[in-house]
Design a protein around this motif. Sequence first.
Motif, PDB file in Angstrom:
ATOM      1  N   UNK A 693      22.788  32.137 135.283  1.00 38.36           N
ATOM      2  CA  UNK A 693      22.375  30.531 134.911  1.00 38.36           C
ATOM      3  C   UNK A 693      20.830  30.534 135.506  1.00 38.36           C
ATOM      4  N   UNK A 694      20.657  31.074 136.905  1.00 38.22           N
ATOM      5  CA  UNK A 694      19.426  30.726 137.532  1.00 38.22           C
ATOM      6  C   UNK A 694      18.205  31.354 136.902  1.00 38.22           C
ATOM      7  N   UNK A 695      18.445  32.315 135.928  1.00 40.96           N
ATOM      8  CA  UNK A 695      17.351  32.934 135.008  1.00 40.96           C
ATOM      9  C   UNK A 695      16.631  31.840 134.358  1.00 40.96           C
ATOM     10  N   UNK A 696      17.292  30.671 134.231  1.00 44.73           N
ATOM     11  CA  UNK A 696      16.299  29.571 133.446  1.00 44.73           C
ATOM     12  C   UNK A 696      15.522  29.129 134.354  1.00 44.73           C
ATOM     13  N   UNK A 697      15.924  29.047 135.566  1.00 43.70           N
ATOM     14  CA  UNK A 697      14.922  28.025 136.303  1.00 43.70           C
ATOM     15  C   UNK A 697      13.523  28.420 136.299  1.00 43.70           C
ATOM     16  N   UNK A 698      13.224  29.647 136.330  1.00 41.68           N
ATOM     17  CA  UNK A 698      11.592  29.906 136.436  1.00 41.68           C
ATOM     18  C   UNK A 698      10.940  30.055 134.896  1.00 41.68           C
ATOM     19  N   UNK A 699      12.256  30.335 133.873  1.00 36.12           N
ATOM     20  CA  UNK A 699      11.680  30.187 132.488  1.00 36.12           C
ATOM     21  C   UNK A 699      11.447  28.616 132.186  1.00 36.12           C
ATOM     22  N   UNK A 700      12.190  27.629 132.904  1.00 32.68           N
ATOM     23  CA  UNK A 700      12.059  26.375 132.687  1.00 32.68           C
ATOM     24  C   UNK A 700      12.423  25.656 131.209  1.00 32.68           C
ATOM     25  N   UNK A 701      12.342  24.585 130.801  1.00 30.40           N
ATOM     26  CA  UNK A 701      12.525  23.887 129.831  1.00 30.40           C
ATOM     27  C   UNK A 701      11.903  24.254 128.375  1.00 30.40           C
ATOM     28  N   UNK A 702      12.553  24.453 127.386  1.00 30.92           N
ATOM     29  CA  UNK A 702      11.831  24.624 125.912  1.00 30.92           C
ATOM     30  C   UNK A 702      11.131  23.295 125.647  1.00 30.92           C
ATOM     31  N   UNK A 703      11.853  22.240 125.887  1.00 28.11           N
ATOM     32  CA  UNK A 703      11.530  20.539 125.491  1.00 28.11           C
ATOM     33  C   UNK A 703      11.109  19.918 126.591  1.00 28.11           C
TER      34      UNK A 703
END
Length: 913
Positions: A693-703
């Motif tokens: 799940x942490x992979x999303x932190x640097x990727x950030x929000x799409x919206x």
Amino acid sequence: MSRPVLGIDLGTTHCALAHSAGGAIHVDEIPQLVAPGEVAARTLLPSALYLPGPELHASALRLPWGDGGGRVVGELARIQGAAVPSRLVTSAKSWLGHARVDRLAPILPWGIEEPDLQKVSPVAASTAYLSHLAAAFTAQTGIDIDRADVILGVPASFDEVARQLTLRAAQEAGLSPTLLEEPQAAFYAWLSDHAARWKEHLSVGDTVLVCDIGGGTTDFSLLRVAGEEDGRPVLERTAVGDHLLLGGDNMDLALARRAESRMRREGRLDPAPFAALTQACRLAKEHLLDDPADGQARASWTVTIAGRGSRLIGGSLHDEITRAEAEALLLDGFFPRVAADAAPARRGALQEFGLPYAADAGITRHLAAFLRTHRAKPTRLLWNGGVTKSPAVRARLLEVMNGWLDQPIVELPGAAPDLGVARGAAYYGLARRGEGVRIGGGSARAYYVALETAQVTPGQLTVLCVAPRGMMEGERAAVDGHPLEVVTNKPVRFRLFASMDRRDAAGQLLTVSADDLTEQAPLHTVLRFPRSSQDVALQVSLEAHLSELGALELDCVARSTGNEADRWRLAFDLRAPAEDRRAEPRSETAARSEAPAALAMAIEVIRGVYGSGSDDRFTSIQPAMIMKALTAPLGPKDSWTPTTLRALWEPLKDLRGGRGKSAAHEARWMNLCGYTLRPGFGYALDDWRVKETWRLFNAGLVHEKDAPCRLEWWVMWRRISGGLTRTQQDEVWKRLQPYVAPKAKVERRPVAKQELAEMWRTVASMERLPQKVKSELGDLLIGDLEKKEAPEHALWALGRLGARVPLYGTIDEVVPAKKAQRWLERLMALGWKGDSEAFAAAELGRMSGDRARDLEEPLRKKLAERLRQNSDGERLARLVLEPTAREAREERLAFGDALPLGLRLSAPDVMPI
């Protein structure tokens, strides 16, 4: 000439050395400082580390081999620590086994805050003792430590982490030891003296109880004389007790608490003077209960401590402890007369200084439960550990045990409670070479791992024998002959089975009835292959190792990559209880395909919303309706089990790309992800799930511009904060700092009140943040509360930041008591408005039983009176007046969300006193 064997006892209270020479075991004298500038050899090295200030000049710390790194170990450390207790480190071994602290962090001496004090970690303190022992051995014998085989004793009940930390301390001291359980070492010491005439004291069929009560731990082990071979006994270890942080330290604390109550009518001593009092009471215990060296039993002993600390004004404090009083307090408190069906209570032990001592101080109750669990009626008894030097303690234990047994238990002669572990470790090194009697006689069971196969007849299993019956502890074996494959970068379960009847060879592949084998505790893990982010199947070979500490280790070595570094170690705890049921002949894949229809339908709902589901009923569901669609097959969401929640998380992870369909899709995806993974730990492989799940932190929000998405973003990280590492929590803090604690004008987007409130809740949930950060945040909140400018949920956040008992974090990062006390005083000066203030105040003033964390008693009493005016006031008042474990509803309130059924945020680490 064979290499000498060095046996080391790294004890909680004392350390000892012994080595083999010419087939005999010799106890080594240990040179140490006994006064400034004075070195003398002693049989025992006190496990005490003193961190000198200007009161000791470097020239006074010289040892025959150097200056000891500017620190003092041994007798002088103990003497100097009595005068300046704030610089004394003791019980480092107990801290090595404490899972609620960072054992690599400089936290000792515990509870002491002095500007010029350079604290040490439990590992560093243990390294200091081992370095001194290694240097002393070479100085006394002239033998280079690299030329010796080193055997190091550890408690039988140490878990794998504590063992690895012990090994790390040894390696940092320049040692490469083999670990040996201390109760076994004690029996090896007895064998070293009696192997030639063992039949005078033992018979085939005897069960020996090793009762090991040391300064920090109590260990019970059972050994069976299984037979005789070539005139030697065939010995098997049949049982090992649970980890009990209970021993002489607790007895010292009990005496210290009694003395403190008479020295001071109100309040408690600060940590430093209380530590000095505890050390003084240890001497009192030894002089009053142990065999007197001069043959003259002492009727009383006076303990004295200097008048130091914030609550003492000059002079000294004294108390006289009588022999009768000590026996009554310690024998009845720690060795009560109980029936054979007695069970340990869950609460009631005397505890101090942050250590997670056993909840029940009654050693006899633990012993009764141990013998009952293993259906054992021992016929022989061997003492070990410093506490058993006391004739009164031995007499009481014998009295109680003989009341349980059909026939009196017989004490084995020649026990050496102080030196047994060191001597036995040295003898064990010889026995490994065939120069002595070994305990074990090989594994009593054969072990097998289950393999995935294309087809398996119902009721049967395909298994590979990895450890044949009779495999010796310490032995390694290659398991060759079959092409094996493992899947990396995804959760897998390794199923282990055992048989006491089969005699298959290592590497033998067979299909057997499930009724022929007993399933052991499985191993859930992720084999990480860093050169790919996808699931990768690799061909491997297996190497098996049966350790001396009750573990079966399987090394999976990649054959298809050509890189020897691609190796994974699987460690199965052979002491974990076997499944009561017979083995289910189902693979993990098969079990997943047989999931209940309700769960399968719920997973299709997620696939329909976020992917390209195959069921037309679900592809048109709007994100706002997904929870309703999930509860239709699964029932109310509060009833979903952790198994169901984590099963729902998997398709969310696989379809995370689908969250970008719309802002509504992304907001609902994060809400579901956090909900299904909360609290981020507590279930098998949650660490891997959080990492994914942490992979999303640097990727950030799409919206990024959508307000509901930003809000759900922080809700998700708050919900799974308990599974984030300290580094990850630091990253979250850096992202939040410009909004919750801006120190300079930086460019930042506008934040709505609701999002700011959730930001504060998120950062307050990050219990692994440093004390300094929490202190700064709390200062901001209490200031805003006083100015009536605080954000929503500020009181909840303040309570979390200053909580005396963390939900999941380590207690070494709890905000200092003085800081929390100032917050509470300022909070109490504000007018009470309701239960929010009551909750925050109760968290700040909660009593943990650890005087390093607890606030001063007068303030807690005042707080209790205020809390009684609120709903559930009596319960809240009790929280701040006595150590009380959190109830499930209190955990939900502190967590700020509903918890999954059956999952708890923290083991009870409040400390009843």
